[in-house]
Design an enzyme around this catalytic site. Sequence first.
Site, short mmCIF file in Angstrom:
data_model
loop_
_atom_site.label_atom_id
_atom_site.label_comp_id
_atom_site.label_asym_id
_atom_site.label_seq_id
_atom_site.Cartn_x
_atom_site.Cartn_y
_atom_site.Cartn_z
N ASP A 191 -19.71 1.31 -5.63
CA ASP A 191 -18.26 1.50 -5.72
C ASP A 191 -17.62 0.13 -5.68
O ASP A 191 -18.14 -0.80 -5.05
CB ASP A 191 -17.77 2.37 -4.56
CG ASP A 191 -18.15 3.83 -4.74
OD1 ASP A 191 -18.71 4.17 -5.80
OD2 ASP A 191 -17.89 4.63 -3.82
N ASP A 193 -15.06 -0.87 -4.19
CA ASP A 193 -14.35 -1.24 -2.96
C ASP A 193 -15.28 -1.41 -1.76
O ASP A 193 -14.84 -1.42 -0.62
CB ASP A 193 -13.25 -0.22 -2.64
CG ASP A 193 -13.78 1.20 -2.59
OD1 ASP A 193 -15.01 1.39 -2.69
OD2 ASP A 193 -12.96 2.13 -2.45
N TRP A 253 -12.78 14.09 -7.39
CA TRP A 253 -13.43 13.51 -6.23
C TRP A 253 -14.45 14.45 -5.56
O TRP A 253 -14.17 15.61 -5.34
CB TRP A 253 -12.36 13.10 -5.19
CG TRP A 253 -12.96 12.38 -4.02
CD1 TRP A 253 -13.18 11.04 -3.89
CD2 TRP A 253 -13.45 12.99 -2.82
NE1 TRP A 253 -13.79 10.78 -2.70
CE2 TRP A 253 -13.96 11.94 -2.02
CE3 TRP A 253 -13.53 14.31 -2.35
CZ2 TRP A 253 -14.53 12.17 -0.77
CZ3 TRP A 253 -14.09 14.54 -1.10
CH2 TRP A 253 -14.58 13.47 -0.31
N GLU A 256 -20.57 14.62 -6.20
CA GLU A 256 -21.55 14.08 -7.16
C GLU A 256 -22.66 13.32 -6.42
O GLU A 256 -23.83 13.39 -6.82
CB GLU A 256 -20.87 13.22 -8.22
CG GLU A 256 -20.64 11.74 -7.87
CD GLU A 256 -19.65 11.52 -6.75
OE1 GLU A 256 -18.87 12.46 -6.47
OE2 GLU A 256 -19.64 10.44 -6.14
N ASP A 257 -22.31 12.67 -5.33
CA ASP A 257 -23.33 11.94 -4.57
C ASP A 257 -24.30 12.91 -3.89
O ASP A 257 -25.50 12.63 -3.77
CB ASP A 257 -22.70 10.96 -3.56
CG ASP A 257 -21.60 11.60 -2.73
OD1 ASP A 257 -21.20 12.76 -3.02
OD2 ASP A 257 -21.12 10.96 -1.79
N MET A 283 -15.14 -1.21 3.61
CA MET A 283 -14.46 -0.64 2.46
C MET A 283 -13.03 -1.15 2.42
O MET A 283 -12.37 -1.24 3.45
CB MET A 283 -14.45 0.87 2.57
CG MET A 283 -14.20 1.56 1.25
SD MET A 283 -14.03 3.33 1.43
CE MET A 283 -12.26 3.46 1.43
N HIS A 286 -7.56 1.97 0.82
CA HIS A 286 -6.67 2.28 -0.30
C HIS A 286 -6.32 3.74 -0.27
O HIS A 286 -6.99 4.55 0.38
CB HIS A 286 -7.35 1.92 -1.62
CG HIS A 286 -8.59 2.72 -1.89
ND1 HIS A 286 -8.58 3.91 -2.56
CD2 HIS A 286 -9.88 2.50 -1.53
CE1 HIS A 286 -9.81 4.39 -2.63
NE2 HIS A 286 -10.62 3.56 -2.01
N ARG A 288 -5.94 7.38 -2.22
CA ARG A 288 -6.71 8.04 -3.28
C ARG A 288 -6.02 7.84 -4.62
O ARG A 288 -4.81 7.94 -4.73
CB ARG A 288 -6.80 9.55 -2.96
CG ARG A 288 -7.57 10.37 -3.97
CD ARG A 288 -9.07 10.28 -3.75
NE ARG A 288 -9.50 10.83 -2.47
CZ ARG A 288 -9.68 12.14 -2.25
NH1 ARG A 288 -9.46 13.02 -3.19
NH2 ARG A 288 -10.09 12.56 -1.08
C1 LIG Z 1 -18.49 14.77 1.51
O1 LIG Z 1 -17.91 13.58 2.00
C2 LIG Z 1 -18.54 12.40 1.56
C3 LIG Z 1 -17.91 11.23 2.27
O2 LIG Z 1 -16.55 11.13 2.04
C4 LIG Z 1 -18.44 12.32 0.04
O3 LIG Z 1 -19.05 11.16 -0.40
C5 LIG Z 1 -19.08 13.55 -0.56
O4 LIG Z 1 -18.96 13.54 -1.96
C6 LIG Z 1 -18.44 14.80 -0.01
N1 LIG Z 1 -19.12 15.98 -0.50
C7 LIG Z 1 -18.45 17.06 -0.86
C8 LIG Z 1 -19.27 18.22 -1.33
O5 LIG Z 1 -17.25 17.15 -0.83
MN LIG Z 2 -12.99 4.13 -2.10
#
Ligand SMILES: *[C@@H]1O[C@H](CO)[C@@H](O)[C@H](O)[C@H]1NC(C)=O
Ligand SMILES: [Mn+2]
Length: 340
Positions: A191, A193, A253, A256-257, A283, A286, A288
């Site tokens: 990322d 930031d 947002w 995905e991670d 970080m 900031h 959103r």
């Molecule tokens: C849960 O929170 C983390 C940290 O902010 C974020 O990276 C992740 O994508 C979030 N997962 C969901 C399913 O919202």
């Molecule tokens: Mn950020």
Amino acid sequence: CSDSTDFYFLHSTCKVVVLLCLVHISVTLVFYVRSLDLRFAFAQNQQSGGSSSSNVSQRNQVQDSRITVKSQPDVKKLEKLGPLRVEFNLPVTFEDTKKANPKVGPGGHYQPPDCVPEQKVAVIIPFRNRDEHLKYWLYYLHPILQRQQLYYTIFVINQEGTGKFNRAKLLNVGYVEALKDDNYDCFVFSDVDLIPIDDRNTYKCFSNPRHLSAAMDKFGFKLPYNQFFGGVSSMSKQQILKINGFPNNYWGWGGEDDDIFNRLVFSGMYVSRPSAEIGKCRMIRHTRDKLNEDNPQRFDRIAHTRDTMRKDGLNSLTYKVVKKETFDLFTEITVDIGKP
Ligand SMILES: *[C@@H]1O[C@H](CO)[C@@H](O)[C@H](O)[C@H]1NC(C)=O
Ligand SMILES: [Mn+2]
């Protein structure tokens, strides 16, 4: 007469002693209360750590037994490596950073002059409209990456237009586009930031996918939850191919991670991390971004990674390169990645 002065002397000595005792007790009390405060704050932190990761409890998690998160030994201590001072209030310009890093070549490329690189690293930054952050990122990271003696290039993958942001799809684009330039064998996804505090946190690849931002200040310098894979990570070409890259359909947002984490667990890999000490990072605070609202479908999506990962990823990726620019400190690729 002398009797009474004796008595007077004794009396005042006692007074002094009593006073000293009082001072002692109050000082002790102050420290005791403070330590209570600290412990209380710590406990609260622990709690909020557990519940603010509420997105986890809502998640349909990969079975815990399947999850192994191991720490791998960190690199041997090199000279001059260690904790750094990272601040975001100093004025920083691209020009200054360029001057301070004369060995970085066009496109943000560097290779160590006196050794053969063990890996070729492409650093991929998903991006839109964050020049302020990019300035700091380059200012701090170029010196660190050079000290780590890496062969590397910085790729900023800029999402064109005003549609919803899609971080994971931009990572896929970065992977594919970087490979058109050079035969990279390692990809670091960061990322814009996030700045590591300790330069022993080597931005390279390991025998398993590595989560590099293991201790973010935002989460009190620890993991918000054990399966967290957001922020900065590194994966080798083989590891990326094994999971069919990243999901393309997380618009907005979040989640995905977690999908990426699921992919690598389902592919029989685990997450490696630096220690909490070396994995510390800051970080840039900031608000959103406007066009990055919560993705309401994310919980449903991460519940189905196992079914979707073979169909959705590198093998289904489509996009159009709008522009490719070679700047002094980075390569910028502007892409049209379409709409949901
Ligand atoms: C849960 O929170 C983390 C940290 O902010 C974020 O990276 C992740 O994508 C979030 N997962 C969901 C399913 O919202
Ligand atoms: Mn950020």
